[in-house]
Enzyme design. Structure first.
Site, PDB file in Angstrom:
ATOM      1  N   CYS A 102       5.466   1.415  -4.254  1.00  0.00           N
ATOM      2  CA  CYS A 102       4.096   0.905  -4.280  1.00  0.00           C
ATOM      3  C   CYS A 102       3.099   2.059  -4.218  1.00  0.00           C
ATOM      4  O   CYS A 102       3.406   3.139  -3.694  1.00  0.00           O
ATOM      5  CB  CYS A 102       3.821  -0.014  -3.088  1.00  0.00           C
ATOM      6  SG  CYS A 102       4.864  -1.473  -2.981  1.00  0.00           S
ATOM      7  N   ASP A 103       1.913   1.799  -4.735  1.00  0.00           N
ATOM      8  CA  ASP A 103       0.820   2.760  -4.584  1.00  0.00           C
ATOM      9  C   ASP A 103      -0.498   1.994  -4.665  1.00  0.00           C
ATOM     10  O   ASP A 103      -0.605   1.008  -5.400  1.00  0.00           O
ATOM     11  CB  ASP A 103       0.856   3.830  -5.672  1.00  0.00           C
ATOM     12  CG  ASP A 103      -0.093   4.976  -5.357  1.00  0.00           C
ATOM     13  OD1 ASP A 103       0.300   5.869  -4.589  1.00  0.00           O
ATOM     14  OD2 ASP A 103      -1.242   4.969  -5.846  1.00  0.00           O
ATOM     15  N   SER A 104      -1.491   2.453  -3.882  1.00  0.00           N
ATOM     16  CA  SER A 104      -2.777   1.750  -3.827  1.00  0.00           C
ATOM     17  C   SER A 104      -3.947   2.702  -4.042  1.00  0.00           C
ATOM     18  O   SER A 104      -3.907   3.864  -3.652  1.00  0.00           O
ATOM     19  CB  SER A 104      -2.958   1.063  -2.471  1.00  0.00           C
ATOM     20  OG  SER A 104      -1.958   0.101  -2.237  1.00  0.00           O
ATOM     21  N   GLY A 139      -0.130  -1.034  -7.138  1.00  0.00           N
ATOM     22  CA  GLY A 139       0.948  -1.109  -8.105  1.00  0.00           C
ATOM     23  C   GLY A 139       2.276  -1.344  -7.413  1.00  0.00           C
ATOM     24  O   GLY A 139       2.518  -0.836  -6.306  1.00  0.00           O
TER      25      GLY A 139
END
Length: 235
Positions: A102-104, A139
């Protein structure tokens, strides 16, 4: 005649060091393993920009989530191969996991923000955010490493969750006190909705789990695409 064997319960591995993501999964009945990637995020984004042109925030977080998940998946695959060679096929094999990365990033007035680099930047960020609205993009990327005989698909797939956040019109004193706790320095967008920053978020439009860092409904949908039921992950 021997009894037929069923496929082992799927294992989820979180390719993230975020305590909030881990806590969110655990509170939903899922206890993942954790393996943090050593990804150079700037290099990944630079390479993607050189290849595809300027990235929208929703695409940028997906590129990073994919890179994190696939890097960890490659390490796990290499380690499994080395174990097999060392054991010469003797002893039980551990089932391979489904990796989720994940990435934000926060999008505010056309600008994109990850984690602030220091307290001064976090303070400036909050002075710009207060009383306004932004969009938190997260994501998600899955890599299915399971063996085909265990139901593995070999799939690699992902999607982005986007949630609108309306920030309170906080005072300078409140910003200073919040930044002094150190919490804003550890998270994308310099705020949390599930921690000390929760009182400074007036409302959200969309999945609040995505703001924490991992959208449970979206992960459920992605798992469904590889024929894994969310309830099969419950501890």
């Amino acid at each position: 005649m021997s009894e037929p064997t069923s496929a082992p319960a799927p294992r989820l591995l979180l390719a993230s060091q975020s305590p909030a993501r881990l806590a969110t999964l655990r509170s939903a009945g899922v206890t993942p393993e954790v393996r943090v990637s050593g990804l150079d995020e700037d290099a990944v984004l630079d390479a993607a920009t050189a290849r595809f042109g300027a990235l929208d925030p929703a695409d940028a977080v997906l590129v990073l989530a994919q890179a994190k998940a696939e890097e960890v998946a490659q390490v796990l695959t290499r380690e499994a191969r080395e174990r097999d060679e060392a054991s010469d096929g003797v002893g039980p094999e551990e089932s391979a996991p489904i990796v989720v990365g994940c990435d934000s990033m926060l999008e505010l007035a056309g600008e994109v923000y990850g984690k602030p680099k220091d307290a001064d930047e976090a303070t400036a960020r909050w002075r710009a955010m207060r009383g306004r609205s932004g969009v938190l993009h997260t994501g998600h990327w899955l890599v299915d490493l399971r063996d085909p005989q265990d139901g593995g698909s070999g799939a690699t797939l992902g999607a982005t969750s986007s949630t609108t956040i309306h920030f309170a019109d906080v005072t300078d004193a409140e910003i200073a006190a919040y930044v002094a706790t150190g919490e804003p320095l550890a998270v994308a967008g310099a705020f949390t909705v599930d921690g000390l920053g929760g009182a400074f978020v007036e409302s959200i439009e969309g999945d609040h789990h995505g703001v924490v860092g991992i959208s449970l409904p979206l992960v459920r949908e992605l798992l469904g695409e590889i024929d894994v039921a969310w309830t099969d992950l419950w501890a």
